[in-house]
Design an enzyme around this catalytic site. Structure first.
Site, PDB file in Angstrom:
ATOM      1  N   CYS A 168       0.845  -1.199   0.000  1.00  0.00           N
ATOM      2  CA  CYS A 168       0.000   0.000   0.000  1.00  0.00           C
ATOM      3  C   CYS A 168       0.883   1.252   0.000  1.00  0.00           C
ATOM      4  O   CYS A 168       2.101   1.182   0.160  1.00  0.00           O
ATOM      5  CB  CYS A 168      -0.926   0.012   1.207  1.00  0.00           C
ATOM      6  SG  CYS A 168      -0.058   0.154   2.784  1.00  0.00           S
ATOM      7  N   CYS A 185       2.888   1.626   3.164  1.00  0.00           N
ATOM      8  CA  CYS A 185       3.990   0.660   3.218  1.00  0.00           C
ATOM      9  C   CYS A 185       5.161   1.136   2.364  1.00  0.00           C
ATOM     10  O   CYS A 185       6.321   1.042   2.773  1.00  0.00           O
ATOM     11  CB  CYS A 185       3.517  -0.709   2.742  1.00  0.00           C
ATOM     12  SG  CYS A 185       2.142  -1.388   3.697  1.00  0.00           S
TER      13      CYS A 185
END
Length: 76
Positions: free
Chosen positions: A10, A13
């Site tokens: 994501c 992340c």
């Protein structure tokens, strides 16, 4: 030193990964930085909240994007 950035790819992340790379550069630390994105691998590590940061097998952060400065404090 082995650092794992744990999360399924994501935006948060990716930001944690980028911040981790920057922190190691600023500290001039040689580290193997690994992105762990497979759900099965994440579960195997025992992490239930992402993004997370693991340093040498120890979870240092769960469920947050740490700043470069906060990561540097964890690494020294």
């Amino acid at each position: 030193m082995e650092i794992k950035v744990i999360g399924e790819g994501c935006e948060k992340c990716d930001k944690l990964y980028d911040n981790t790379v920057q922190a190691t550069k600023e500290l001039n630390i040689e580290a193997k930085i690994i992105k762990v994105e497979s759900l099965m691998d994440i579960i195997a590590l025992g992490v239930m909240s992402t993004p997370s940061l693991m340093v040498d097998g120890k979870v240092k952060s769960l469920g947050q994007v740490l700043s470069v400065d906060k990561i540097k404090k964890l690494l020294v």
